[in-house]
Design an enzyme around this catalytic site. Structure first.
Site, PDB file in Angstrom:
ATOM      1  N   ASP A   1      -5.255  -9.044  -4.759  1.00  0.00           N
ATOM      2  CA  ASP A   1      -5.350 -10.186  -3.749  1.00  0.00           C
ATOM      3  C   ASP A   1      -5.963 -11.385  -4.298  1.00  0.00           C
ATOM      4  OD1 ASP A   1      -5.069  -8.905  -1.275  1.00  0.00           O
ATOM      5  OD2 ASP A   1      -6.839  -7.541  -1.468  1.00  0.00           O
TER       6      ASP A   1
ATOM      7  N   CYS B   1      -9.583  -4.224 -11.392  1.00  0.00           N
ATOM      8  CA  CYS B   1      -9.069  -3.012 -10.580  1.00  0.00           C
ATOM      9  C   CYS B   1      -7.721  -2.968 -10.093  1.00  0.00           C
ATOM     10  CB  CYS B   1     -10.187  -2.221  -9.820  1.00  0.00           C
ATOM     11  SG  CYS B   1     -10.571  -3.415  -8.529  1.00  0.00           S
TER      12      CYS B   1
ATOM     13  N   ARG C   1     -15.666   2.059  -2.961  1.00  0.00           N
ATOM     14  CA  ARG C   1     -15.527   0.689  -2.042  1.00  0.00           C
ATOM     15  C   ARG C   1     -15.612   1.022  -0.583  1.00  0.00           C
ATOM     16  NH1 ARG C   1     -10.235  -2.815  -2.710  1.00  0.00           N
ATOM     17  NH2 ARG C   1      -9.399  -1.389  -1.512  1.00  0.00           N
TER      18      ARG C   1
ATOM     19  N   HIS D   1       0.745  -1.118   0.045  1.00  0.00           N
ATOM     20  CA  HIS D   1       0.076  -0.129   0.015  1.00  0.00           C
ATOM     21  C   HIS D   1       0.704   1.321   0.138  1.00  0.00           C
ATOM     22  CE1 HIS D   1      -3.122  -2.809   0.494  1.00  0.00           C
ATOM     23  NE2 HIS D   1      -3.852  -1.852  -0.065  1.00  0.00           N
TER      24      HIS D   1
ATOM     25  N   GLU E   1     -11.694 -11.085  -5.421  1.00  0.00           N
ATOM     26  CA  GLU E   1     -10.535 -11.257  -4.970  1.00  0.00           C
ATOM     27  C   GLU E   1      -9.988 -12.368  -4.151  1.00  0.00           C
ATOM     28  OE1 GLU E   1      -9.362  -7.289  -3.047  1.00  0.00           O
ATOM     29  OE2 GLU E   1     -11.232  -7.503  -2.180  1.00  0.00           O
TER      30      GLU E   1
HETATM   31  C1  PEP Z   1      -6.895  -5.680  -5.540  1.00  0.00           C
HETATM   32  O1  PEP Z   1      -6.788  -6.601  -4.438  1.00  0.00           O
HETATM   33  O2  PEP Z   1      -6.523  -6.255  -6.497  1.00  0.00           O
HETATM   34  C2  PEP Z   1      -7.368  -4.548  -5.076  1.00  0.00           C
HETATM   35  C3  PEP Z   1      -7.797  -3.966  -6.245  1.00  0.00           C
HETATM   36  O3  PEP Z   1      -7.582  -4.092  -3.942  1.00  0.00           O
HETATM   37  P1  PEP Z   1      -6.513  -3.698  -3.060  1.00  0.00           P
HETATM   38  O4  PEP Z   1      -5.253  -3.353  -3.753  1.00  0.00           O
HETATM   39  O5  PEP Z   1      -6.954  -2.175  -2.457  1.00  0.00           O
HETATM   40  O6  PEP Z   1      -6.400  -4.687  -1.930  1.00  0.00           O
HETATM   41 MG    MG Z   2      -7.950  -6.009  -2.563  1.00  0.00          MG
END
Ligand code: PEP
Ligand code: MG
Length: 581
Positions: A464, A511, A341, A197, A440
């Protein structure tokens, strides 16, 4: 005259594109060579008071920093220093150091650093994100205390200035926010992965970032001149004078390069070479400077990660606070869509101690929708805020980490309840608001058929989905080679989800990071994905690829790729396709 130091080039893992040049600021020095020094008995008391003064000065410095962070950014950045204050003033630890000084007659800095090492040793074996954060905090504090003890004094905050490239072990999302506020030109870390992140947030703030550069702390010193290429992961340390001067002359241009690139995007929608419209949207974490550029280019938001609101503020924002944010973002992007989300907290997006639950295996634990359903007051506040902001009709609601149908039904029950409440209160909202789920978790992808008939859209979170399918932590730098969304198993799950969605007449967005990878884009289009949502910094590269694609060829490509059995062969095939464009 610039001092001519030896030039070297080192390579890390690219995490956020863009080129930057600036002066290195090493935030934490990991190896502080402290000499073992014996103290005469008559000087022992003096050693104790040196330690006390160093700790006092550290506390003063921390509280100054706490105030600056609090007033400039607020929330978690300031809170980070709360825990550092607690560590610095830990009486039990300081008594241990003093007793050792009395016993061994060694210098305060020597004993202090020894005791810190002893404390860190057991923690270092842990892979728990909370523990990792604790290590970072202890290192930050001890470094400050040792600076005072060794006569180096305060780590000068004024050096956190315009031209800095920040080098550290790992930065939390909140810390990246702090570095952004300090006009970070670039970020370099010894740990982390491009899917962490920290990396996602620096991408959203368009800060060039290179991670996993293990040698960084040995090779880079504060004050070094650096050129960072976030696209290739290359760092040039102390480039030759002529190259440096040339780059410095272009300083402003270099700094703004990623934003300037965004401004050069075509106005959307994008079309393929054979004139087929492809829906492309942006992922946003923190509404900010790029929203204006995106909305001017008629680019909507395919994923708004609202958990960053929590990370920014250090607490769950109230319904009204959230409503204000969602409403202003929806207004900014209108008439483009905004997919909001619900909070996806837990695991790598870790919570503050007061809200966190200690778990042995947080990635497989209480996170995402599970945490929201476990705290219906917080979930309801958020749903109500989203619904209230939906009056323009351009908001869609997205639920993270859905595992199975009962879980989905519980979440939908909460949404219905919130709607009933709002109606009773006479508040307006979009009663036809579309609700979708993140695909995911492998169980959701495998049972996509069951879920698809109950929702309005799917959004595939390839980050994920890859992590859980391959049992490979997306933030573990050792597993960067294994973590690959182009793995045949992940592609099979993606294909299964798309087939199920289309059978049920609902659209699919991808995404995860995959959708911003120019290599993967023709494949995803060929697989029939309806929308690609990505980090804004990836929009330029992807839009170029889309304009060169012919849909029929990408469909044939997808068919061929699904027959391949290894990532290597898949990447090779995609590379060949890309070169042929
Ligand atoms: C993912 O898991 O691909 C996603 C878009 O969510 P995040 O990256 O916020 O976990
Ligand atoms: Mg995710």
């Amino acid at each position: 005259m610039i001092e001519d130091k030896k030039t070297s080039i080192i390579k890390g893992i690219p995490a956020s594109p863009g080129i930057a040049c600036g002066i290195a600021r090493v935030i934490y020095r990991w190896e502080q060579s402290i000499e073992e020094r014996t103290i005469e008995s008559s000087r022992i008391e003096n050693e104790m008071s040196r330690l006390d003064t160093a700790v006092d000065n550290t506390l003063k410095e921390l509280s100054k920093y706490q105030k600056t962070a609090g007033s400039k950014i607020g929330g978690p950045v300031a809170k980070i220093f709360d825990s550092q204050v607690l560590i610095a003033s830990d009486a039990e630890f300081l008594n241990k150091v003093k007793n050792e000084i009395k016993k061994t007659h060694k210098s305060a800095e020597y004993i202090y650093s020894m005791q810190v090492e002893k404390t860190l040793l057991p923690l270092q074996r842990s892979r728990d994100p909370y523990m990792r954060q604790m290590i970072t905090d202890i290192e930050a504090v001890s470094h400050r205390v040792l600076r005072y003890l060794t006569g180096q004094g305060e780590s000068d905050i004024s050096q956190f200035s315009k031209d800095c490239i920040f080098v550290g072990k790992f930065f939390t999302p909140a810390e990246v926010l702090g570095l952004f506020e300090r006009n970070a030109r670039a970020i370099i870390t010894t740990e982390g992965s491009p899917n962490s992140h920290m990396a996602l947030i620096s991408q959203s703030l368009i800060i060039p970032t290179v991670v996993g550069l293990r040698q960084a702390h040995m090779k880079i010193r504060s004050g070094d001149r650096l050129i960072v290429d976030g696209e290739k992961g290359l760092i040039t340390i102390n480039p030759p004078d002529d190259e440096w001067k040339k780059l410095k002359g272009k300083g402003a241009e270099l700094k703004e390069l990623p934003i300037n690139r965004l401004k050069k995007l075509p106005v959307f929608p994008l079309k393929t070479k054979d004139n087929i419209k492809i829906n492309v949207a942006a992922n946003i974490n923190i509404p900010g400077p790029i929203d204006k550029i995106l909305s001017e280019h008629k680019i909507g938001v395919g994923l708004y990660r609202t958990e960053f609101l929590y990370l920014q503020q250090g607490h769950f924002p109230s319904e009204d606070e959230q409503h204000e944010v969602y409403d202003s973002v929806a207004k900014r992007y209108y008439p483009q869509e905004l997919v909001i989300r619900t909070f996806d907290l837990g695991s790598d997006k870790f919570l503050k101690d007061k809200d966190a639950i200690k778990e042995n295996n947080p990635a497989l634990g209480w996170r995402g929708i599970r945490a929201s359903l476990g705290n219906t007051r917080i979930f309801k506040d958020q749903i109500r805020a989203i619904l209230r902001a939906s009056i323009r009709g351009n908001i869609k609601l997205l639920l993270p980490m859905i595992t199975d149908l009962p879980e989905l039904k519980r979440a939908q029950g909460q949404i219905k309840r919130a709607m009933v409440e709002l109606r009773k209160e006479g508040r307006e909202f979009d009663s036809g608001i579309k609700t979708g789920i993140m695909i995911e978790v492998p169980s959701a992808a495998i049972t996509a058929d069951i879920l698809a008939s109950r929702v309005d859209f799917f959004s595939i979170g390839s980050n994920d989905l890859t992590q859980y399918t391959l049992a490979a932590d997306r933030d573990n730098q050792r597993l960067v080679g294994l973590f690959n969304s182009l793995h045949p198993s992940v592609l099979t799950l993606i294909k299964n989800s798309i087939t199920a969605a289309h059978k049920n007449n609902i659209p699919v967005t991808v995404c995860g990071e995959m959708s911003g990878n120019p290599l993967a884009v023709p494949l995803l289009i060929g697989l029939g994905v309806d929308e690609l949502s990505m980090n804004p910094s990836q929009l330029n590269g992807v839009s170029k690829v889309i304009s060169k694609i012919e849909t029929e060829k990408s469909q044939l490509l997808a068919r061929d790729i699904l027959k391949l059995v290894s990532v290597r062969d898949i990447e090779k095939k995609l590379m060949e396709f890309n070169l042929s464009l």
